[in-house]
Design an enzyme around this catalytic site. Structure first.
Site, PDB file in Angstrom:
ATOM      1  CE  LYS A 160      -3.953  -1.840   2.669  1.00  0.00           C
ATOM      2  NZ  LYS A 160      -4.963  -1.749   1.617  1.00  0.00           N
TER       3      LYS A 160
ATOM      4  NE  ARG B  27     -10.882  -9.979  -2.067  1.00  0.00           N
ATOM      5  CZ  ARG B  27     -11.222  -9.104  -3.008  1.00  0.00           C
ATOM      6  NH1 ARG B  27     -11.602  -9.516  -4.204  1.00  0.00           N
ATOM      7  NH2 ARG B  27     -11.216  -7.818  -2.767  1.00  0.00           N
TER       8      ARG B  27
ATOM      9  CG  ASP C 127      -3.747  -4.187  -0.407  1.00  0.00           C
ATOM     10  OD1 ASP C 127      -3.882  -4.545   0.779  1.00  0.00           O
ATOM     11  OD2 ASP C 127      -3.892  -3.012  -0.791  1.00  0.00           O
TER      12      ASP C 127
HETATM   13  N1  BES Z   1      -8.163  -3.822   4.295  1.00  0.00           N
HETATM   14  C1  BES Z   1      -8.299  -3.434   2.946  1.00  0.00           C
HETATM   15  C2  BES Z   1      -9.605  -2.728   2.639  1.00  0.00           C
HETATM   16  C3  BES Z   1      -9.844  -1.401   3.273  1.00  0.00           C
HETATM   17  C4  BES Z   1      -9.123  -0.293   2.885  1.00  0.00           C
HETATM   18  C5  BES Z   1     -10.859  -1.265   4.178  1.00  0.00           C
HETATM   19  C6  BES Z   1      -9.393   0.923   3.444  1.00  0.00           C
HETATM   20  C7  BES Z   1     -11.137  -0.051   4.737  1.00  0.00           C
HETATM   21  C8  BES Z   1     -10.399   1.045   4.372  1.00  0.00           C
HETATM   22  C9  BES Z   1      -8.242  -4.662   2.047  1.00  0.00           C
HETATM   23  O1  BES Z   1      -7.437  -5.688   2.467  1.00  0.00           O
HETATM   24  C10 BES Z   1      -7.717  -4.198   0.725  1.00  0.00           C
HETATM   25  O2  BES Z   1      -6.604  -3.796   0.675  1.00  0.00           O
HETATM   26  N2  BES Z   1      -8.563  -4.248  -0.284  1.00  0.00           N
HETATM   27  C11 BES Z   1      -8.202  -3.828  -1.578  1.00  0.00           C
HETATM   28  C12 BES Z   1      -8.677  -4.884  -2.534  1.00  0.00           C
HETATM   29  C13 BES Z   1      -8.133  -4.732  -3.922  1.00  0.00           C
HETATM   30  C14 BES Z   1      -6.653  -5.038  -3.940  1.00  0.00           C
HETATM   31  C15 BES Z   1      -8.887  -5.686  -4.805  1.00  0.00           C
HETATM   32  C16 BES Z   1      -8.886  -2.496  -1.860  1.00  0.00           C
HETATM   33  O3  BES Z   1     -10.022  -2.294  -1.403  1.00  0.00           O
HETATM   34  O4  BES Z   1      -8.264  -1.650  -2.470  1.00  0.00           O
HETATM   35 ZN    ZN Z   2      -7.083  -5.827   4.483  1.00  0.00          ZN
HETATM   36 MN    MN Z   3      -5.417  -5.479   1.830  1.00  0.00          MN
END
Ligand code: BES
Ligand code: ZN
Ligand code: MN
Length: 460
Positions: free
Chosen positions: A239, A313, A309
């Site tokens: 990230k 899931r 990231d």
């Molecule tokens: N934990 C994050 C999602 C998240 C981000 C929740 C900010 C609340 C606030 C999750 O693990 C993630 O990184 N999701 C990605 C998925 C993508 C790579 C398909 C996202 O939402 O960008």
């Molecule tokens: Zn996450």
């Molecule tokens: Mn993530």
């Protein structure tokens, strides 16, 4: 914990809920002294505005609080940190509030009294609200469980790793005579829980599947599942600094599932409860899993990692498969799963998905009833197409950028059988700014609505 309430009927200062109309009526029966004071203050009972009224001796006599309506319970959430040191009660002599509205206003008081003081010596609040003893148990159960959720989320990742999360579950279990077992590190590997194992492999702190069981084995089964990513760096698909900054809260789903489990156990709902938490840290390391890796999950479904990231899931699906083993009546999961859910619904509204329309309707009704905002998003099956992998059964990340909360939910649905009433919550689990009753930081979402649904369903 619940120091912000008292059940002792001392000489409490009444808090009167006011609208412009109610203020006008109230003033008809007040002394000239009081009338003059209200006028001198220019007080017109605007929503959220407070007026402290003293008697002729200069002692605090009554607090006026402007509200939008009798439904405006959050207004009370500002009072504990605003009012002077004293003991108060919400005056409902004229029956302005219904029983539910009054107890919700009392709840807002407690939620607004919350402070996270684990890392500094903040002064404790010295404001206290009187509540009837008959309200005590259910109110305190809610407050204590929501405080627990907030505390867990607010605790820095360094002090809230997978082991500490397991300890938090054990503490709640002990309090309620529940049984906990934890599968750690290599044990996950041996038992084919490769989703959890592989995501957690890069971290110095070992991944875990935390498993709590409670209640009569013959009772209807309810299983709660939580995403316990104790820190989400994104893994090798790292990230940005801004994206990573809030990621101590990525165990927010686990905190929710545990808080709800605590509520259920404390209320002694006649159910068989199981709580499953996938606790991992998504780290950058030589041992981290790679984009392009294929994981054979506990269900035997192979997952190609398109993006490290999208780890939530991958750890959740193993816990869901575990959950399917005893075919629960209701299977409910909580996860801070996607940024896309936040784009769709903003900070406050929990995104909800379900494979059972009746279940969804009942939860939405409870959400409206409890004023605990939930919005349903569709498990739109054609989007499954976007999760196709070239070499595995499914990809962990959609190949298109649209509808990210839906494709994440569709991924999870792959691991749940149609016959099981399943609900998935994609939540933010925090407040991004201070508001009455909702301090900045960790927050419980959809918990009151789901708990009320379960209470109505299973009360004896
Ligand atoms: N934990 C994050 C999602 C998240 C981000 C929740 C900010 C609340 C606030 C999750 O693990 C993630 O990184 N999701 C990605 C998925 C993508 C790579 C398909 C996202 O939402 O960008
Ligand atoms: Zn996450
Ligand atoms: Mn993530």
């Amino acid at each position: 914990m619940t120091v912000c309430y008292t059940t002792e009927n001392q000489k409490n200062i009444p808090i009167l809920a006011m609208t412009a109309e109610r203020l006008e009526k109230w003033l008809e029966n007040q002394s000239e002294h009081t009338g003059n004071w209200i006028e001198a203050c220019g007080y017109s009972a605007k929503a959220g505005k407070i007026c402290l009224v003293a008697n002729v001796a200069g002692e605090l006599e009554v607090v006026l609080l402007g509200v939008k309506s009798a439904d405006d319970f959050w207004a009370f959430g500002a009072l504990p940190k605003t009012l002077p040191k004293n003991t108060y009660h919400i005056d409902n002599a004229d029956g302005y509030f219904s029983k539910e509205q009054l107890s919700r206003a009392q709840l807002a008081w407690g939620l607004g009294s919350y402070q996270f003081n684990a890392y500094r010596n903040n002064e404790a609040l010295e404001t206290c609200l009187f509540v009837e003893e008959s309200n005590e148990a259910s109110l305190f159960n809610l407050i204590d469980s929501i405080y627990l959720i907030r505390d867990l989320i607010n605790t820095p990742a360094d002090d809230m790793g997978p082991a500490e999360l397991a300890e938090a579950v054990s503490a709640v279990a002990e309090e309620n005579e529940a049984h906990v077992s934890v599968r750690v590190g290599e044990e996950l590997l041996q038992q084919g829980l490769l989703g959890i194992y592989t995501v957690g492999r890069g971290a110095s702190r070992e991944p875990r599947l935390i498993d709590l069981q409670w209640g009569d084995e013959e009772a209807p089964k309810i299983t709660l599942v939580g995403k316990g990513v104790c820190f989400d760096s994104g893994g090798l698909d790292m990230k940005t600094a801004a994206g990573m900054r809030q990621m101590k809260k990525d165990m927010g789903g686990a905190a929710h599932a545990l808080g709800l489990a605590r509520l259920i156990m404390q209320a002694k709902l006649p159910v068989r409860l199981r709580l499953l938490i996938s606790a991992v840290e998504n780290s950058v390391d030589g041992a981290s899993y790679h984009p392009g890796d294929v994981i054979i999950t506990r269900a035997g479904i192979s997952v190609e990692i398109d993006n490290t990231d999208a780890e939530g899931r991958v750890v959740m699906c193993d816990a869901l498969t575990e959950a399917m083993d005893d075919q629960p009546e209701y299977l409910i999961d909580f996860a801070t799963l996607t940024g896309a859910a936040r784009v769709a619904l903003g900070t406050d509204i929990a995104a909800m998905f379900s494979n059972n329309e009746e279940f969804a309707e009942e939860i939405l009704a409870s959400s409206r009833d409890q004023e605990d905002p939930i919005w349903q998003l569709p498990l739109y099956q054609p989007y499954k197409e976007f999760l196709k992998s070239d070499i595995a059964d499914i990809s962990n990340c959609s190949r298109v950028g649209y509808g990210g909360a839906i494709t994440a939910a569709l991924y999870l649905q792959r691991f749940v059988s149609e016959e099981t009433r399943w609900m998935h919550f994609d939540i933010l689990a925090s407040n991004i700014e201070n508001r009455p009753g909702r301090p900045k930081g960790g927050e419980a979402q959809a918990i009151r609505a789901v708990f009320k649904f379960l209470q109505d369903k299973f009360s004896v």
